[in-house]
Design a protein around this motif. Structure first.
Motif, PDB file in Angstrom:
ATOM      1  N   SER A  54       0.679  -1.309  -0.194  1.00 46.56           N
ATOM      2  CA  SER A  54       0.128   0.013   0.098  1.00 46.56           C
ATOM      3  C   SER A  54       0.685   1.450   0.105  1.00 46.56           C
ATOM      4  N   LYS A  55       2.179   1.052  -0.338  1.00 48.83           N
ATOM      5  CA  LYS A  55       2.623   2.344  -0.254  1.00 48.83           C
ATOM      6  C   LYS A  55       3.966   2.754  -1.513  1.00 48.83           C
ATOM      7  N   ALA A  56       5.427   1.813  -1.151  1.00 47.17           N
ATOM      8  CA  ALA A  56       6.184   2.278  -2.524  1.00 47.17           C
ATOM      9  C   ALA A  56       5.361   1.120  -3.621  1.00 47.17           C
ATOM     10  N   GLY A 287       0.110 -14.751  14.812  1.00 50.26           N
ATOM     11  CA  GLY A 287       0.189 -13.349  14.091  1.00 50.26           C
ATOM     12  C   GLY A 287      -1.422 -12.770  13.729  1.00 50.26           C
ATOM     13  N   ASP A 288      -1.847 -12.439  12.434  1.00 54.58           N
ATOM     14  CA  ASP A 288      -2.975 -11.895  13.061  1.00 54.58           C
ATOM     15  C   ASP A 288      -4.459 -12.510  13.254  1.00 54.58           C
ATOM     16  N   CYS A 289      -3.893 -13.719  12.884  1.00 54.19           N
ATOM     17  CA  CYS A 289      -4.769 -14.723  13.237  1.00 54.19           C
ATOM     18  C   CYS A 289      -5.525 -14.825  14.599  1.00 54.19           C
ATOM     19  N   SER A 306      -0.384  -6.872  13.337  1.00 57.57           N
ATOM     20  CA  SER A 306       1.513  -5.612  12.789  1.00 57.57           C
ATOM     21  C   SER A 306       2.471  -6.768  12.725  1.00 57.57           C
ATOM     22  N   VAL A 307       3.178  -6.355  11.603  1.00 60.73           N
ATOM     23  CA  VAL A 307       4.559  -7.144  11.265  1.00 60.73           C
ATOM     24  C   VAL A 307       5.078  -7.605  12.970  1.00 60.73           C
ATOM     25  N   GLN A 308       5.737  -6.498  13.229  1.00 60.97           N
ATOM     26  CA  GLN A 308       6.135  -6.839  14.586  1.00 60.97           C
ATOM     27  C   GLN A 308       5.324  -7.946  15.444  1.00 60.97           C
TER      28      GLN A 308
HETATM   29  C1  LIG Z   1      -1.553  -3.560   2.290  1.00 61.68           C
HETATM   30  C2  LIG Z   1      -0.987  -4.133   3.523  1.00 61.68           C
HETATM   31  C3  LIG Z   1       0.026  -2.650   4.328  1.00 61.68           C
HETATM   32  C4  LIG Z   1      -0.157  -3.274   5.651  1.00 61.68           C
HETATM   33  N1  LIG Z   1       1.048  -2.231   6.448  1.00 61.68           N
HETATM   34  C5  LIG Z   1       1.588  -2.475   7.541  1.00 61.68           C
HETATM   35  C6  LIG Z   1       2.407  -1.512   8.425  1.00 61.68           C
HETATM   36  O1  LIG Z   1       3.182  -0.237   7.709  1.00 61.68           O
HETATM   37  N2  LIG Z   1       3.245  -2.108   9.082  1.00 61.68           N
HETATM   38  C7  LIG Z   1       2.670  -3.369   9.637  1.00 61.68           C
HETATM   39  O2  LIG Z   1       3.701  -3.724  10.981  1.00 61.68           O
HETATM   40  N3  LIG Z   1       2.095  -3.915   9.423  1.00 61.68           N
HETATM   41  C8  LIG Z   1       1.361  -3.851   8.100  1.00 61.68           C
HETATM   42  N4  LIG Z   1       0.350  -4.224   7.290  1.00 61.68           N
HETATM   43  C9  LIG Z   1      -0.555  -6.002   8.190  1.00 61.68           C
HETATM   44  C10 LIG Z   1       0.827  -6.758   8.706  1.00 61.68           C
HETATM   45  O3  LIG Z   1       1.551  -6.558   7.100  1.00 61.68           O
HETATM   46  C11 LIG Z   1       0.185  -8.091   9.187  1.00 61.68           C
HETATM   47  O4  LIG Z   1       0.191  -8.115  10.020  1.00 61.68           O
HETATM   48  C12 LIG Z   1       1.344  -9.209   8.918  1.00 61.68           C
HETATM   49  O5  LIG Z   1       1.683  -9.445   7.536  1.00 61.68           O
HETATM   50  C13 LIG Z   1       0.521 -10.313   9.255  1.00 61.68           C
HETATM   51  O6  LIG Z   1       1.467 -11.316   9.297  1.00 61.68           O
HETATM   52  P1  LIG Z   1       0.289 -12.917   9.469  1.00 61.68           P
HETATM   53  O7  LIG Z   1       1.618 -14.422   8.698  1.00 61.68           O
HETATM   54  O8  LIG Z   1      -0.143 -13.080  10.682  1.00 61.68           O
HETATM   55  O9  LIG Z   1      -0.519 -13.283   8.617  1.00 61.68           O
HETATM   56  P2  LIG Z   1      -0.780 -13.299   7.020  1.00 61.68           P
HETATM   57  O10 LIG Z   1       0.369 -12.724   6.360  1.00 61.68           O
HETATM   58  O11 LIG Z   1      -1.910 -12.433   6.165  1.00 61.68           O
HETATM   59  O12 LIG Z   1      -0.030 -14.458   6.484  1.00 61.68           O
HETATM   60  C14 LIG Z   1      -0.993 -15.573   6.438  1.00 61.68           C
HETATM   61  C15 LIG Z   1      -1.486 -16.764   5.558  1.00 61.68           C
HETATM   62  O13 LIG Z   1      -1.961 -17.760   5.524  1.00 61.68           O
HETATM   63  C16 LIG Z   1      -2.081 -18.653   4.796  1.00 61.68           C
HETATM   64  N5  LIG Z   1      -3.095 -19.041   4.677  1.00 61.68           N
HETATM   65  C17 LIG Z   1      -4.339 -19.171   5.354  1.00 61.68           C
HETATM   66  N6  LIG Z   1      -4.991 -20.131   5.281  1.00 61.68           N
HETATM   67  C18 LIG Z   1      -4.707 -21.284   5.054  1.00 61.68           C
HETATM   68  C19 LIG Z   1      -4.915 -22.476   5.154  1.00 61.68           C
HETATM   69  N7  LIG Z   1      -5.546 -23.018   4.731  1.00 61.68           N
HETATM   70  N8  LIG Z   1      -4.169 -23.239   4.287  1.00 61.68           N
HETATM   71  C20 LIG Z   1      -2.662 -22.277   3.345  1.00 61.68           C
HETATM   72  N9  LIG Z   1      -2.096 -21.248   4.121  1.00 61.68           N
HETATM   73  C21 LIG Z   1      -3.400 -20.566   4.907  1.00 61.68           C
HETATM   74  C22 LIG Z   1      -2.550 -17.242   3.775  1.00 61.68           C
HETATM   75  O14 LIG Z   1      -2.747 -17.530   2.208  1.00 61.68           O
HETATM   76  C23 LIG Z   1      -1.860 -15.953   4.105  1.00 61.68           C
HETATM   77  O15 LIG Z   1      -0.679 -15.793   3.162  1.00 61.68           O
HETATM   78  C24 LIG Z   1      -0.316  -4.295   5.791  1.00 61.68           C
HETATM   79  C25 LIG Z   1      -0.573  -5.217   5.423  1.00 61.68           C
HETATM   80  C26 LIG Z   1      -1.407  -4.823   4.400  1.00 61.68           C
HETATM   81  C27 LIG Z   1      -2.582  -5.856   3.672  1.00 61.68           C
END
Ligand SMILES: Cc1cc2nc3c(=O)[nH]c(=O)nc-3n(C[C@H](O)[C@H](O)[C@H](O)COP(=O)(O)OP(=O)(O)OC[C@H]3O[C@@H](n4cnc5c(N)ncnc54)[C@H](O)[C@@H]3O)c2cc1C
Length: 427
Positions: A54-56, A287-289, A306-308
């Motif tokens: 959503s940035k660069a 993570g996010d879940c 968040s990434v952190q």
């Molecule tokens: C556009 C955008 C900008 C962002 N900007 C920032 C920012 O500036 N700073 C910041 O801190 N955070 C930011 N975030 C949030 C950050 O990216 C997320 O909080 C972080 O990536 C979460 O990581 P995750 O591994 O928990 O989940 P995700 O990155 O959602 O990864 C989960 C993965 O699991 C997979 N999955 C789900 N179910 C299944 C299944 N049954 N079988 C196989 N795979 C499956 C999904 O397809 C996905 O690829 C942003 C997010 C977005 C979308």
């Protein structure tokens, strides 16, 4: 076909190849785990960074090949088996509950002895008349961002639904390309869920100054179209804003369906404890879940997107899977780049009862410090990286920041950090 690993050891299966899943795999290896590690992800790419989307990346300043978090050589060197383009559709635990079999969309099943869920979240969708018209876009993964970037190059009038981080970042990127941009937000201020009114007011003024129209306190009732393409956005007062591209950023929903199938406790996320263990302590999630407790925010369980959080919680999850003690929880932090405005957030301001503003918002360099019961809990620093670093340091030490002198901008914030508490967090 069943994927049995050589030597009869099924190893660890990590479902979800995002930031959390990748970090979990890396941490297992760093902690000396030698059994097989399989990282399975539904998306076609190996793990990549979402923030630049959503940035660069959206602004055209970054290419797809720079989004990858690790190289293919890294995965092979550390023997992490990455399976992109593969969805896990079902999981059956064995009778002792210590392992099981995951069915995948790729005509195969994978046996495991340890299981981690890092399934992330998905964008919340609009459910309104016209929701399926062409030109209505969401932003979560590379295909979304790719398509949005192409569409931005051809669009002239963009409406962004949602005045949160992703909506505002996308609006800034569209405006920087010279497009007419309107942001529509249901609440009466921007970033309502995450920031105090001075931050909301600042962003409204700053974006308006850069030519973005902002409409607050207005719901969207329908999307208008012609020839199956979006042509406008109708608001609750009947106004129709013309649009040839609509970007929707109205929040995310945790992906909990596999956890629910496994009978794990879920409530606005997979419920985990401070060791990232689910209600079945043999299964971790990160993570996010997830929804989790945090020692600094004892009043409620929190969901942090968040990434952190994804990275730090994954490190904790890896320790739990191996039966090691958990590392101390980390200070939550976040950033949002909206055009030339860099917001850095340390801590969570949830439940603040007081705040003060350090610096002058009109200069576009200032910081909001949040307090609860007289104790410093969070800071939002706009174009003020030194304040952000000092705030993060104070939170790591469990110290407060002397509020009586915090508005003296000639005095570095780090000089006002009080005595450390006995419960320091991780940096
Ligand atoms: C556009 C955008 C900008 C962002 N900007 C920032 C920012 O500036 N700073 C910041 O801190 N955070 C930011 N975030 C949030 C950050 O990216 C997320 O909080 C972080 O990536 C979460 O990581 P995750 O591994 O928990 O989940 P995700 O990155 O959602 O990864 C989960 C993965 O699991 C997979 N999955 C789900 N179910 C299944 C299944 N049954 N079988 C196989 N795979 C499956 C999904 O397809 C996905 O690829 C942003 C997010 C977005 C979308």
């Amino acid at each position: 076909m069943t994927n049995e690993h050589p030597g009869g050891t099924a190893g660890t299966l990590i479902i979800g190849a995002g930031e959390a899943g990748l970090q979990l795999a890396v941490s297992l290896r760093q902690k000396g785990y030698t059994d097989p590690v399989t990282l399975i992800g539904a998306e076609d790419q190996s793990p990549y960074q979402r923030p630049p989307l959503s940035k660069a990346f959206l602004g055209g300043d970054m290419d797809e090949e720079n989004l990858a978090l690790r190289t293919e050589e890294f995965y092979s060197k550390h023997e992490i088996d990455v399976l992109p383009g593969t969805r896990v559709t079902d999981i059956v635990l064995d009778e002792e509950g210590h392992g099981g079999l995951a069915t995948t969309s790729r005509d195969g099943a994978i046996s495991f002895s340890k299981l981690a869920l890092t399934t992330g979240s998905r964008p919340r969708k609009l459910n309104l008349p016209g929701k399926d018209l062409d030109g209505i876009c969401y932003l979560r993964g590379i295909p979304d961002a790719r398509s949005l970037r192409t569409r931005l190059a051809k669009a002239s009038r963009v409406v962004v639904i949602g005045g949160g981080f992703i909506g505002l970042e996308a609006a800034a990127a569209a405006r920087q390309r010279g497009l007419a941009v309107t942001v529509v937000e249901t609440f009466d201020r921007l970033l309502q869920r995450v920031a105090a009114p001075p931050i909301s007011d600042f962003y409204k003024k700053a974006h308006e100054k850069r030519g973005i129209d902002i409409i607050l306190g207005s719901g969207v009732t329908s999307l208008h179209g012609s020839d199956k393409k979006v042509s406008g956005v109708e608001l609750s007062d009947g106004t129709v804003i013309p649009a040839d591209l609509v970007i929707v950023g109205i929040g995310v929903e945790p992906r909990t369906e596999l956890a629910e199938k496994l009978g794990l406790a879920c409530d606005r996320g997979i419920i985990v404890d401070s060791g990232a263990r689910t209600s079945n302590p043999d299964i971790v999630a990160a993570g996010d879940c997830t929804i989790q407790p945090h020692p600094r925010y004892p009043a409620e369980s929190i969901r942090v997107e968040s990434v952190q959080n994804a990275v730090d919680q994954a490190k904790i999850a890896a320790s739990s899977l191996l039966g090691h003690p958990s590392p101390a929880p980390a200070v939550p932090w976040f950033w949002s780049d909206q055009g030339d405005l860099k917001l850095q957030i340390a801590g969570l301001s949830n439940g603040y009862d007081d705040f003060l503003i350090r610096g002058e918002p009109d200069t576009e360099h200032f910081t909001v410090l949040y307090y609860r019961d007289g104790h410093f809990i969070a800071a939002d620093a706009v174009n003020s990286p030194h304040d952000f670093m000092a705030a993060k340091r104070a939170l790591t030490l469990g110290s407060t920041i002397d509020r009586s002198r915090a508005t003296e901008t000639g005095l570095p914030l780090k000089a006002l950090i009080g005595e450390p508490s006995t419960e320091s967090l991780r940096n």
